[in-house]
Design a protein around this motif. Structure first.
Motif, PDB file in Angstrom:
ATOM      1  N   SER B   6       0.814  -1.237   0.000  1.00  0.00           N
ATOM      2  CA  SER B   6       0.000   0.000   0.000  1.00  0.00           C
ATOM      3  C   SER B   6       0.838   1.274   0.000  1.00  0.00           C
ATOM      4  CB  SER B   6      -0.927   0.029   1.221  1.00  0.00           C
ATOM      5  OG  SER B   6      -1.625  -1.162   1.316  1.00  0.00           O
ATOM      6  N   VAL B   7       1.931   1.276  -0.723  1.00  0.00           N
ATOM      7  CA  VAL B   7       2.840   2.440  -0.703  1.00  0.00           C
ATOM      8  C   VAL B   7       2.194   3.632  -1.415  1.00  0.00           C
ATOM      9  CG1 VAL B   7       5.030   3.338  -1.564  1.00  0.00           C
ATOM     10  CG2 VAL B   7       4.954   1.107  -0.450  1.00  0.00           C
ATOM     11  N   THR B   8       2.119   4.719  -0.685  1.00  0.00           N
ATOM     12  CA  THR B   8       1.541   5.952  -1.239  1.00  0.00           C
ATOM     13  C   THR B   8       2.473   7.105  -0.921  1.00  0.00           C
ATOM     14  OG1 THR B   8      -0.688   5.113  -0.915  1.00  0.00           O
ATOM     15  CG2 THR B   8      -0.460   7.496  -1.132  1.00  0.00           C
ATOM     16  N   LYS B   9       2.761   7.890  -1.948  1.00  0.00           N
ATOM     17  CA  LYS B   9       3.587   9.083  -1.750  1.00  0.00           C
ATOM     18  C   LYS B   9       3.050  10.178  -2.655  1.00  0.00           C
ATOM     19  CE  LYS B   9       6.965  11.665  -0.432  1.00  0.00           C
ATOM     20  NZ  LYS B   9       7.173  12.037   0.964  1.00  0.00           N
ATOM     21  N   LYS B  10       2.675  11.292  -2.071  1.00  0.00           N
ATOM     22  CA  LYS B  10       2.109  12.369  -2.892  1.00  0.00           C
ATOM     23  C   LYS B  10       3.057  13.551  -2.955  1.00  0.00           C
ATOM     24  CE  LYS B  10      -2.638  11.219  -1.785  1.00  0.00           C
ATOM     25  NZ  LYS B  10      -3.699  11.460  -0.819  1.00  0.00           N
ATOM     26  N   PHE B  11       3.289  14.021  -4.183  1.00  0.00           N
ATOM     27  CA  PHE B  11       3.990  15.272  -4.402  1.00  0.00           C
ATOM     28  C   PHE B  11       3.024  16.209  -5.115  1.00  0.00           C
ATOM     29  CE2 PHE B  11       7.881  12.588  -4.118  1.00  0.00           C
ATOM     30  CZ  PHE B  11       8.515  13.304  -3.122  1.00  0.00           C
ATOM     31  N   ASP B  13       3.180  17.461  -8.156  1.00  0.00           N
ATOM     32  CA  ASP B  13       2.900  17.113  -9.556  1.00  0.00           C
ATOM     33  C   ASP B  13       3.139  15.640  -9.873  1.00  0.00           C
ATOM     34  OD1 ASP B  13       5.504  17.393  -9.003  1.00  0.00           O
ATOM     35  OD2 ASP B  13       6.030  18.660 -10.705  1.00  0.00           O
ATOM     36  N   ALA B  14       3.373  14.824  -8.886  1.00  0.00           N
ATOM     37  CA  ALA B  14       3.595  13.387  -9.129  1.00  0.00           C
ATOM     38  C   ALA B  14       3.252  12.613  -7.872  1.00  0.00           C
ATOM     39  CB  ALA B  14       5.044  13.146  -9.517  1.00  0.00           C
ATOM     40  N   GLY B  15       3.328  11.305  -7.963  1.00  0.00           N
ATOM     41  CA  GLY B  15       3.052  10.532  -6.760  1.00  0.00           C
ATOM     42  C   GLY B  15       2.941   9.051  -7.055  1.00  0.00           C
ATOM     43  N   LEU B  16       2.842   8.295  -5.974  1.00  0.00           N
ATOM     44  CA  LEU B  16       2.569   6.857  -6.071  1.00  0.00           C
ATOM     45  C   LEU B  16       1.325   6.612  -5.246  1.00  0.00           C
ATOM     46  CD1 LEU B  16       6.135   5.394  -5.358  1.00  0.00           C
ATOM     47  CD2 LEU B  16       4.993   5.487  -7.581  1.00  0.00           C
ATOM     48  N   TYR B  17       0.443   5.772  -5.758  1.00  0.00           N
ATOM     49  CA  TYR B  17      -0.829   5.574  -5.063  1.00  0.00           C
ATOM     50  C   TYR B  17      -1.100   4.093  -4.862  1.00  0.00           C
ATOM     51  CZ  TYR B  17      -1.131  10.389  -6.578  1.00  0.00           C
ATOM     52  OH  TYR B  17      -0.835  11.706  -6.813  1.00  0.00           O
ATOM     53  N   ASP B  18      -1.114   3.699  -3.588  1.00  0.00           N
ATOM     54  CA  ASP B  18      -1.539   2.354  -3.206  1.00  0.00           C
ATOM     55  C   ASP B  18      -0.790   1.264  -3.990  1.00  0.00           C
ATOM     56  OD1 ASP B  18      -3.011   0.969  -1.440  1.00  0.00           O
ATOM     57  OD2 ASP B  18      -4.779   0.790  -2.712  1.00  0.00           O
ATOM     58  N   ILE B  19       0.505   1.316  -3.937  1.00  0.00           N
ATOM     59  CA  ILE B  19       1.318   0.339  -4.679  1.00  0.00           C
ATOM     60  C   ILE B  19       1.477  -0.933  -3.843  1.00  0.00           C
ATOM     61  CG2 ILE B  19       3.585  -0.113  -5.728  1.00  0.00           C
ATOM     62  CD1 ILE B  19       2.203   2.109  -7.228  1.00  0.00           C
ATOM     63  N   ASP B  20       0.956  -2.030  -4.362  1.00  0.00           N
ATOM     64  CA  ASP B  20       1.104  -3.341  -3.729  1.00  0.00           C
ATOM     65  C   ASP B  20       1.797  -4.251  -4.722  1.00  0.00           C
ATOM     66  OD1 ASP B  20      -0.064  -3.853  -1.062  1.00  0.00           O
ATOM     67  OD2 ASP B  20      -1.801  -2.849  -1.956  1.00  0.00           O
ATOM     68  N   VAL B  21       2.999  -4.670  -4.411  1.00  0.00           N
ATOM     69  CA  VAL B  21       3.695  -5.530  -5.372  1.00  0.00           C
ATOM     70  C   VAL B  21       4.794  -6.343  -4.683  1.00  0.00           C
ATOM     71  CG1 VAL B  21       5.338  -3.724  -6.076  1.00  0.00           C
ATOM     72  CG2 VAL B  21       4.783  -5.520  -7.678  1.00  0.00           C
ATOM     73  N   ILE B  22       4.988  -7.551  -5.202  1.00  0.00           N
ATOM     74  CA  ILE B  22       6.103  -8.387  -4.726  1.00  0.00           C
ATOM     75  C   ILE B  22       7.008  -8.648  -5.927  1.00  0.00           C
ATOM     76  CG2 ILE B  22       6.757 -10.649  -3.808  1.00  0.00           C
ATOM     77  CD1 ILE B  22       3.993 -10.728  -2.445  1.00  0.00           C
ATOM     78  N   PHE B  23       8.295  -8.396  -5.737  1.00  0.00           N
ATOM     79  CA  PHE B  23       9.241  -8.676  -6.824  1.00  0.00           C
ATOM     80  C   PHE B  23       9.817 -10.073  -6.606  1.00  0.00           C
ATOM     81  CE2 PHE B  23       9.002  -4.101  -6.503  1.00  0.00           C
ATOM     82  CZ  PHE B  23       8.986  -3.681  -7.826  1.00  0.00           C
ATOM     83  N   PRO B  24       9.492 -11.014  -7.478  1.00  0.00           N
ATOM     84  CA  PRO B  24       9.964 -12.389  -7.268  1.00  0.00           C
ATOM     85  C   PRO B  24      11.489 -12.478  -7.304  1.00  0.00           C
ATOM     86  CG  PRO B  24       8.301 -12.289  -8.987  1.00  0.00           C
ATOM     87  CD  PRO B  24       8.706 -10.895  -8.708  1.00  0.00           C
ATOM     88  N   GLU B  25      12.043 -13.382  -6.497  1.00  0.00           N
ATOM     89  CA  GLU B  25      13.504 -13.505  -6.412  1.00  0.00           C
ATOM     90  C   GLU B  25      14.094 -14.141  -7.664  1.00  0.00           C
ATOM     91  OE1 GLU B  25      14.758 -15.433  -2.844  1.00  0.00           O
ATOM     92  OE2 GLU B  25      13.923 -13.859  -1.597  1.00  0.00           O
ATOM     93  N   ASN B  26      15.325 -13.798  -7.943  1.00  0.00           N
ATOM     94  CA  ASN B  26      16.119 -14.388  -9.034  1.00  0.00           C
ATOM     95  C   ASN B  26      15.475 -14.270 -10.412  1.00  0.00           C
ATOM     96  OD1 ASN B  26      17.850 -15.159  -6.969  1.00  0.00           O
ATOM     97  ND2 ASN B  26      16.785 -17.102  -6.721  1.00  0.00           N
ATOM     98  N   SER B  27      14.618 -13.292 -10.573  1.00  0.00           N
ATOM     99  CA  SER B  27      14.005 -13.118 -11.896  1.00  0.00           C
ATOM    100  C   SER B  27      14.209 -11.670 -12.338  1.00  0.00           C
ATOM    101  CB  SER B  27      12.516 -13.444 -11.824  1.00  0.00           C
ATOM    102  OG  SER B  27      11.913 -12.629 -10.858  1.00  0.00           O
ATOM    103  N   ILE B  28      13.942 -11.425 -13.619  1.00  0.00           N
ATOM    104  CA  ILE B  28      14.025 -10.046 -14.108  1.00  0.00           C
ATOM    105  C   ILE B  28      12.621  -9.469 -14.155  1.00  0.00           C
ATOM    106  CG2 ILE B  28      14.570  -8.548 -16.055  1.00  0.00           C
ATOM    107  CD1 ILE B  28      16.870 -10.128 -16.759  1.00  0.00           C
ATOM    108  N   CYS B  29      12.468  -8.355 -13.519  1.00  0.00           N
ATOM    109  CA  CYS B  29      11.177  -7.680 -13.516  1.00  0.00           C
ATOM    110  C   CYS B  29      11.366  -6.307 -14.172  1.00  0.00           C
ATOM    111  CB  CYS B  29      10.707  -7.531 -12.078  1.00  0.00           C
ATOM    112  SG  CYS B  29       9.114  -6.778 -11.965  1.00  0.00           S
ATOM    113  N   THR B  30      10.581  -6.021 -15.178  1.00  0.00           N
ATOM    114  CA  THR B  30      10.727  -4.741 -15.871  1.00  0.00           C
ATOM    115  C   THR B  30       9.553  -3.832 -15.520  1.00  0.00           C
ATOM    116  OG1 THR B  30      11.860  -5.862 -17.671  1.00  0.00           O
ATOM    117  CG2 THR B  30      11.043  -3.655 -18.129  1.00  0.00           C
TER     118      THR B  30
END
Lengths: 250, 243
Positions: B6-11, B13-30
């Motif tokens: 649930s990462v949220t950061k407001k500026f 003119d920009a921001g991140l809203y309700d980011i929920d994500v898991i980056f799997p290990e040993n893989s490439i994520c773009t």
């Protein structure tokens, strides 16, 4: 109202920044190479300007003092007034202002361009504390080198005034030296040096603060540099008053 | 493992809203998205450089914004980062830049070992005879390679590449992509690539995250992305030459 809010927030930020810098003083020995490097850099940058400007300040001052004291006091006291003023006040403040113009602008321009190009973020990510690596060595270098620069500045002012006294004002060399010794006390020199150390500390801390907290974009570099020079010059003058009161009481 | 809750950061003119994500290990994520979509902000949040207003960033189940600075530094030692503009220290030469992450943390480390390690890193990024050169004496592509070598030297667990080929000519960009591909094949480290140019990475990426206006609109396997029915994702698939 927002101006006052911003002032309070910035003052709080600077206080926390100073505490972080002081906390990192325990890493002095680990960073001794950097400290020596910055001591050399600071003296190389500021020495010629300080010597040249203070030499001329000495020449002008002695003329003014001689003119103001004409028909009031014997010429002997020209060097008394000048030496006292230089050791207690003029020497440290010229060094402090010179520092804020030359060293402070250089430091904040360098750090703010590092900030703009993500170099400071890169240090953070490499687990290198930018305060420990970039700020503390500069602050310690300034504290260590500024007393020497102050002594050189004071010598240059007195030497400049000596040249004018013996050539243009037709004062004998002995009279100038004897006049300088009147009321001379060693603690005056120390008081001046204590002041200069405080000027060096605050000038460099402020320039590092404005450099490291610069926003993004080329404009930010200019803004950080201007802010650092003006703020540190004002800080030197305010500190001078506060320290003078404290040191006179002491 | 990198996990955002649930990462949220407001500026302004920009921001991140309700980011929920898991980056799997040993893989490439773009991570893809338009300029200003919030990709670099997301990266800086993961790296512990910009504290979110809300939510948690977990590295191996430790909330990096809820630990002391010393612990955060330990966690960051797991990261190897290639910044968008390389972020090499221009007051240092190539050798000093690459060795800095090790020499600064361990001042008593054997210099012979460091020299050997720097040589190995330079070989890995196909650079030779540049150790004594200063950063401004190198081309953009060479600087990129030096920055990759610096990111690798401390043997990080997770590699981040922020816009690794932006501003490079096609040949140089191809060289950088080869390096990233080979590094992943040989080292099998978790890799997160941030780019607006999916074409060059689509073939060897495992997962794709699509960001638009600070919000994740797709997260999943590359194969699923190809089937995702969305105007923006379709544009990216078309750009990658897969439509």
């Amino acid at each position: 109202m927002s101006y006052i809010n911003n002032f309070i927030i910035t003052a709080g930020d600077i206080t926390l920044f100073i505490l972080r810098v002081l906390k990192n003083f325990k890493m002095i020995f680990k960073n001794y190479r950097l400290i020596f490097y910055y001591m050399f850099e600071i003296s190389q940058e500021s020495l010629m300007i300080l010597v040249l400007s203070s030499f001329f300040i000495g020449m002008v001052s002695v003329y003014q003092i001689a003119y103001q004291l004409r028909n009031v006091l014997p010429m002997l006291y020209v060097s008394t007034v000048l030496t006292q003023a230089v050791l207690i006040e003029i020497g440290p403040i010229i060094t402090g202002i010179g520092f804020s113009g030359k060293v402070s602008s250089q430091i904040s321009a360098e750090l703010s361009s590092m900030k703009v190009t993500d170099q400071i973020d890169a240090l953070e990510v490499m687990s290198i504390d930018p305060i420990e690596y970039l700020v503390m060595p500069r602050v310690v270098a300034a504290i260590l080198i500024i007393p020497f620069l102050t002594l050189i500045t004071e010598f240059s002012i007195i030497f400049g005034s000596y040249i004018i006294s013996v050539t243009a004002l037709k004062m004998s060399s002995n009279a100038f030296i004897d006049g300088s010794k009147i009321n001379f006390e060693m603690f005056q020199v120390f008081n001046g040096l204590i002041k200069s150390v405080m000027f060096g500390f605050f000038t460099v801390v402020l320039s590092c603060y404005f450099g490291i907290t610069a926003k993004t974009g080329a404009k930010a570099v200019g803004r950080a540099t201007t802010l650092s020079v003006t703020t540190s010059a004002v800080a030197v003058v305010i500190l001078d008053y506060i320290l003078t009161r404290i040191l006179l009481l002491w | 493992m990198v996990k955002l809750e649930s990462v949220t950061k407001k500026f302004k003119d920009a921001g991140l809203y309700d980011i929920d994500v898991i980056f799997p290990e040993n893989s490439i994520c773009t991570i893809i998205g338009r300029s200003g979509a919030g990709k670099s902000l997301l990266l800086k949040t993961i790296l512990g450089l910009i504290r979110p207003d809300f939510g948690r960033v977990l590295i191996d189940d430790i909330d990096i914004y809820n630990v002391k600075y010393k612990k955060l530094r330990d966690i960051r030692s797991k990261f190897g980062v290639l910044f968008q503009n390389n972020a090499l220290l221009d007051s240092m030469n190539v050798y000093e830049n690459i060795s800095l992450p090790i020499t600064y943390r361990n001042p008593n480390v054997n210099l012979e070992i460091i020299r050997k390690k720097v040589d190995d890193m330079l070989k890995m990024v196909y650079l030779d005879n540049v150790k004594d050169k200063y950063i401004n004496q190198l081309s953009g592509g060479m600087q990129k390679r030096v920055a990759i070598a610096r990111a690798l030297i401390a043997d990080p667990e997770i590699l981040f590449y922020d816009e690794p080929i932006t501003g490079l000519d096609p040949l140089t960009a191809e060289g950088i992509i080869d390096i990233i591909r080979n590094l992943h094949q040989n080292l099998k480290k978790s890799t997160i690539v941030i780019t607006h140019d999916i074409k060059e990475f689509i073939d060897f990426t495992d997962y794709i995250i699509l960001i638009e206006d600070g919000r994740i609109i797709f997260v999943g396997k590359k194969e699923d992305f190809m089937l995702f029915d969305n105007k923006i994702s379709k544009a990216y698939i078309k750009m990658a030459g897969k439509l």
